[in-house]
Design an enzyme around this catalytic site. Structure first.
Site, PDB file in Angstrom:
ATOM      1  N   GLY A 210       0.816  -1.207   0.000  1.00  0.00           N
ATOM      2  CA  GLY A 210       0.000   0.000   0.000  1.00  0.00           C
ATOM      3  C   GLY A 210       0.843   1.247   0.000  1.00  0.00           C
ATOM      4  N   PRO A 211       0.217   2.392  -0.290  1.00  0.00           N
ATOM      5  CA  PRO A 211       0.949   3.655  -0.341  1.00  0.00           C
ATOM      6  C   PRO A 211       1.550   4.013   1.022  1.00  0.00           C
ATOM      7  CG  PRO A 211      -1.366   3.958  -0.947  1.00  0.00           C
ATOM      8  CD  PRO A 211      -1.204   2.548  -0.560  1.00  0.00           C
ATOM      9  N   PRO A 212       2.536   4.888   1.038  1.00  0.00           N
ATOM     10  CA  PRO A 212       3.163   5.268   2.296  1.00  0.00           C
ATOM     11  C   PRO A 212       2.176   5.932   3.252  1.00  0.00           C
ATOM     12  CG  PRO A 212       4.061   6.560   0.459  1.00  0.00           C
ATOM     13  CD  PRO A 212       3.192   5.518  -0.123  1.00  0.00           C
ATOM     14  N   GLY A 213       2.376   5.710   4.527  1.00  0.00           N
ATOM     15  CA  GLY A 213       1.570   6.387   5.538  1.00  0.00           C
ATOM     16  C   GLY A 213       0.211   5.782   5.767  1.00  0.00           C
ATOM     17  N   LYS A 216       1.003   0.541   7.513  1.00  0.00           N
ATOM     18  CA  LYS A 216       1.550  -0.813   7.380  1.00  0.00           C
ATOM     19  C   LYS A 216       2.424  -1.162   8.588  1.00  0.00           C
ATOM     20  CE  LYS A 216       3.279   0.209   3.317  1.00  0.00           C
ATOM     21  NZ  LYS A 216       2.678   1.529   3.120  1.00  0.00           N
ATOM     22  N   GLU A 434      -6.561  30.873 -11.615  1.00  0.00           N
ATOM     23  CA  GLU A 434      -7.288  29.979 -10.707  1.00  0.00           C
ATOM     24  C   GLU A 434      -8.783  30.004 -10.993  1.00  0.00           C
ATOM     25  OE1 GLU A 434      -5.791  27.823  -8.968  1.00  0.00           O
ATOM     26  OE2 GLU A 434      -3.801  28.685  -9.278  1.00  0.00           O
ATOM     27  N   HIS A 437      -9.561  27.608 -13.730  1.00  0.00           N
ATOM     28  CA  HIS A 437      -9.726  26.224 -13.287  1.00  0.00           C
ATOM     29  C   HIS A 437     -11.112  26.035 -12.677  1.00  0.00           C
ATOM     30  CE1 HIS A 437      -5.672  24.904 -13.924  1.00  0.00           C
ATOM     31  NE2 HIS A 437      -5.128  25.742 -13.058  1.00  0.00           N
ATOM     32  N   ASP A 508       0.380  22.298 -14.360  1.00  0.00           N
ATOM     33  CA  ASP A 508      -0.860  21.920 -15.053  1.00  0.00           C
ATOM     34  C   ASP A 508      -0.530  21.130 -16.309  1.00  0.00           C
ATOM     35  OD1 ASP A 508      -2.192  23.379 -13.190  1.00  0.00           O
ATOM     36  OD2 ASP A 508      -2.531  25.120 -14.468  1.00  0.00           O
TER      37      ASP A 508
HETATM   38  P1  ADP Z   1       3.428   3.028   6.549  1.00  0.00           P
HETATM   39  O1  ADP Z   1       4.262   2.019   7.265  1.00  0.00           O
HETATM   40  O2  ADP Z   1       2.290   2.427   5.792  1.00  0.00           O
HETATM   41  O3  ADP Z   1       4.202   3.984   5.719  1.00  0.00           O
HETATM   42  P2  ADP Z   1       2.925   3.924   9.201  1.00  0.00           P
HETATM   43  O4  ADP Z   1       2.376   2.691   9.788  1.00  0.00           O
HETATM   44  O5  ADP Z   1       4.333   4.232   9.511  1.00  0.00           O
HETATM   45  O6  ADP Z   1       2.717   3.938   7.642  1.00  0.00           O
HETATM   46  O7  ADP Z   1       1.995   5.129   9.625  1.00  0.00           O
HETATM   47  C1  ADP Z   1       2.508   6.346  10.114  1.00  0.00           C
HETATM   48  C2  ADP Z   1       1.605   6.912  11.161  1.00  0.00           C
HETATM   49  O8  ADP Z   1       0.344   7.279  10.597  1.00  0.00           O
HETATM   50  C3  ADP Z   1       1.267   5.948  12.262  1.00  0.00           C
HETATM   51  O9  ADP Z   1       2.222   5.973  13.261  1.00  0.00           O
HETATM   52  C4  ADP Z   1      -0.084   6.453  12.748  1.00  0.00           C
HETATM   53  O10 ADP Z   1       0.074   7.500  13.663  1.00  0.00           O
HETATM   54  C5  ADP Z   1      -0.712   7.015  11.492  1.00  0.00           C
HETATM   55  N1  ADP Z   1      -1.632   6.057  10.877  1.00  0.00           N
HETATM   56  C6  ADP Z   1      -1.517   5.532   9.645  1.00  0.00           C
HETATM   57  N2  ADP Z   1      -2.543   4.707   9.378  1.00  0.00           N
HETATM   58  C7  ADP Z   1      -3.311   4.682  10.465  1.00  0.00           C
HETATM   59  C8  ADP Z   1      -4.525   3.999  10.815  1.00  0.00           C
HETATM   60  N3  ADP Z   1      -5.137   3.175   9.967  1.00  0.00           N
HETATM   61  N4  ADP Z   1      -5.036   4.217  12.040  1.00  0.00           N
HETATM   62  C9  ADP Z   1      -4.433   5.054  12.893  1.00  0.00           C
HETATM   63  N5  ADP Z   1      -3.305   5.716  12.632  1.00  0.00           N
HETATM   64  C10 ADP Z   1      -2.746   5.553  11.434  1.00  0.00           C
HETATM   65 ZN    ZN Z   2      -3.125  25.987 -12.787  1.00  0.00          ZN
END
Ligand code: ADP
Ligand code: ZN
Length: 621
Positions: A210-213, A216, A434, A437, A508
């Site tokens: 999955g995408p970052p953040g 995971k 703007e 757009h 753009d």
């Molecule tokens: P990844 O490993 O997918 O890049 P992380 O697990 O490191 O992402 O997520 C970073 C932070 O974002 C976590 O420490 C948490 O605070 C927040 N976060 C991300 N997804 C969730 C979720 N589903 N529920 C609660 N917090 C989340």
């Molecule tokens: Zn523009």
């Protein structure tokens, strides 16, 4: 620690001693006087000189007749030829009967030799020692800190004795499906007999994609927390070092440690750093070090029995580029998709992160979830933190809705730069851009409805428009095309109003170009190219070297892409020419208020007819 320092400083001591030695042996016996040419000529005239020896063609040693054994004077030679000439001539002119001739010797100074021969080696040794110390010092994980620990893994260990894992499923919001799948692993770690008794096999490896953040790492950690087992965390890039063989030995070390702590979980973040498909790029001959690291990982995973209690979780945002061998049975044979959260997911994530915040009465989680399409869990965590900081900065007792709104804006667009200097003319151009757009997207059925437009500069961009993307899985050709028109709307407005265009449309145009290429070459949406897709989901092809189509097709693709972009632009120009009044009103409003919302557009252009049925959501200012 003390011992290591002691060892290291010895090198300095030895080096200093060597240099001192060189300094003293380099100097020959004293009592030699350096003279100049004038003095030498005088001596030659008087016939006092017994012998002149040229050392290494740069130093003349002068012996006198009355003491032929020791060097009395030295002379440093500038030009060798001139010196020889002068010596000869002076003697001839003064009628010296048996003139002396210059003898040449090569004399080696053992000091210089030593220096030239050994200095590079000494320098190398010092550099090597420094590098080793640095590397061993970094990380500081298991057994880090010593010179010869470079092959040890740098995994961070969380367990009861070190740092306990304090994350459980209740800290992970949304991701219901992923949790269900991963539940099984927790259960296995808790009661392995239940499964082994029936001869069941539990996956050794699970890939979180999955995408970052999106949580995971959080999910993997919560598994360890729920099952109450140790958790080894390491990033794929931590394995790879510039020395050959280090990665493989780190993998071995990691698995050895894990087996001792079993049952436990190994989490490898960014596994693509080592797991990218092997030998894909014929040009650089592959990265041997990475390959051997990957091979070692595969060997380790094959090596331990299914029920040894070590489970490897790995995360990546690109499963398609991973080596297929990783996904084979008995390795990472299970994949769990961790997607960006939907509306409900976002609300739950807000709930999790608001647990410890002091909130005002006007904070509405549903509303915030609606305002944050496309945000990842990490973004939302960031919004909550940012809102708390903003409220604190303003000296508030509680965090209010406006703080959250500001935090969202800030995450989307970077900080407002109120004091960035923009001339009145520039402001006008930006406002029309703007507004262009906003107008086009308002007037096109399939473009995203607008949330807000601002001309307050943020971060690098000068103005920005926010849209509310519908959460859809399949996009039609019309939708893509209408979005392209709306993206062209900025430049088209500049053309319609001022008759000239600016550089302000770079991003753009980039977006439109990429979109058009995708439509033609990936999605099969072009009538000339037809129902073909040159997308390569296996990631095995390297398009920078070979294209999967002929030169002729390449020409057609280029032609179709530019035709599509041009059409979108002309369409935007014609919409805006037709609605020039509305566009001007909107731009003037934007110049006056700096921020406008969907309501303002509705006042000028009326309701979007196709929106009437749909429930709408605009932000109140
Ligand atoms: P990844 O490993 O997918 O890049 P992380 O697990 O490191 O992402 O997520 C970073 C932070 O974002 C976590 O420490 C948490 O605070 C927040 N976060 C991300 N997804 C969730 C979720 N589903 N529920 C609660 N917090 C989340
Ligand atoms: Zn523009």
């Amino acid at each position: 620690m003390g011992k290591k320092k002691f060892n290291f400083y010895w090198i300095y001591v030895i080096l200093t001693a060597v240099l001192f030695g060189l300094y003293f042996t380099g100097k020959d016996e004293a009592s030699q006087e350096e003279i100049d040419m004038g003095q030498l000529i005088e001596m030659l005239k008087d016939g006092e000189v017994g012998k002149i020896t040229l050392v290494n063609k740069e130093n003349a040693e002068i012996y006198l007749k009355d003491n032929p054994k020791t060097v009395k004077y030295t002379y440093r030679i500038g030009s060798l030829e001139r010196f020889e000439e002068t010596v000869e001539q002076v003697q001839k002119e003064n009628g010296i009967t048996n003139p002396i001739y210059i003898t040449n010797v090569q004399r080696k100074s053992w000091g210089m030799d030593f220096l030239i021969g050994w200095l590079p080696l000494i320098v190398l040794v010092i550099i090597w020692v420094v590098i080793m110390r640095n590397m061993a010092g970094r990380g500081g994980g298991i057994g880090g800190g010593q010179i010869f620990n470079i092959g040890k893994s740098k995994a961070q260990l969380f367990d009861k004795d070190n740092v306990p894992v304090n994350v459980t499923f209740k800290d992970v919001a949304g991701l219901e499906e992923a949790k269900v799948e991963i539940m099984e692993i927790v259960d296995f770690l808790k009661n392995p007999e239940k499964y082994t008794k029936l001869g069941g096999k539990i996956p050794k490896g699970v890939l979180l994609v999955g995408p970052p953040g999106t949580g995971k790492t959080l999910l993997a950690k919560s598994v360890a927390g729920e099952a109450n087992v140790p958790f080894f965390s390491i990033s794929g890039s931590d394995f790879v070092e510039m020395f050959v063989g280090v990665g493989a030995s780190r993998v071995r070390d990691l698995f050895n440690n894990a087996k001792q702590k079993s049952p436990c979980i190994i989490f490898i973040d960014e596994i693509d750093a080592i797991g990218r498909a092997r030998g894909k790029n014929p040009m650089n001959g592959g990265n041997d070090e990475r390959e051997s690291t990957l091979n070692q990982l595969l060997t380790e995973m094959d090596g331990f029995g299914t029920n040894s209690g070590v489970i490897v979780l790995a995360a990546t945002n690109r499963a398609d580029i991973l080596d297929k061998a990783l996904m084979r049975a008995g390795r990472f044979d299970r994949q769990i998709y961790v997607e960006l959260p939907d509306l409900i997911g976002r609300k739950e994530i807000f709930e999790v992160h608001m647990r410890n915040l002091k909130l005002g009465n006007d904070v509405d989680k549903d509303f915030l979830a609606k305002q944050t399409p496309g945000f990842s869990g990490a973004d939302i965590a960031n919004v909550c933190n940012e809102a708390a900081l903003m409220a604190a900065r303003k000296g508030k007792e509680v965090i209010e809705k406006q703080d959250f709104m500001d935090a969202i804006d800030r995450i989307i667009g970077g900080l407002e730069k109120k004091n960035k200097i923009i001339t009145a003319d520039e402001k006008k151009v930006i406002a029309f851009h703007e507004a262009g757009h906003a107008t086009t997207s308002w007037l096109l059925q399939y473009a995203h409805p607008l949330v807000k437009v601002t001309i307050v500069p943020r971060g690098k961009s000068l103005g920005a428009a926010w849209y509310l993307p519908e959460e859809r899985q399949i996009t039609t050709k019309e939708q893509l095309y209408h979005e392209m028109i709306a993206t062209m709307g900025g430049r088209a407005a500049e053309q319609v109003i001022f008759g000239k265009i600016s550089t302000g449309a770079l991003s753009d145009l980039e977006k439109v170009t990429k979109q058009a290429y995708a439509m033609v070459t990936y999605y099969g949406l072009d009538e000339v190219i037809g129902n073909l897709s040159y997308y390569d989901s296996t990631g095995q092809q390297d398009f920078s070297l070979t294209k999967p189509y002929s030169e002729k097709t390449a020409e057609i693709i280029d032609k179709q892409v530019s035709k599509l972009a041009e059409q979108a632009y002309q369409e935007a120009v014609s919409i805006l020419s037709e609605h020039k009044d509305g566009l001007t009103q909107l731009a003037n409003k934007l110049i006056e208020k700096e921020v406008i919302f969907g309501d303002d557009l509705e006042q000028i252009f009326g309701k979007r007819p196709w929106d009437a049925a749909k429930e709408e959501n605009h932000e109140e200012s």
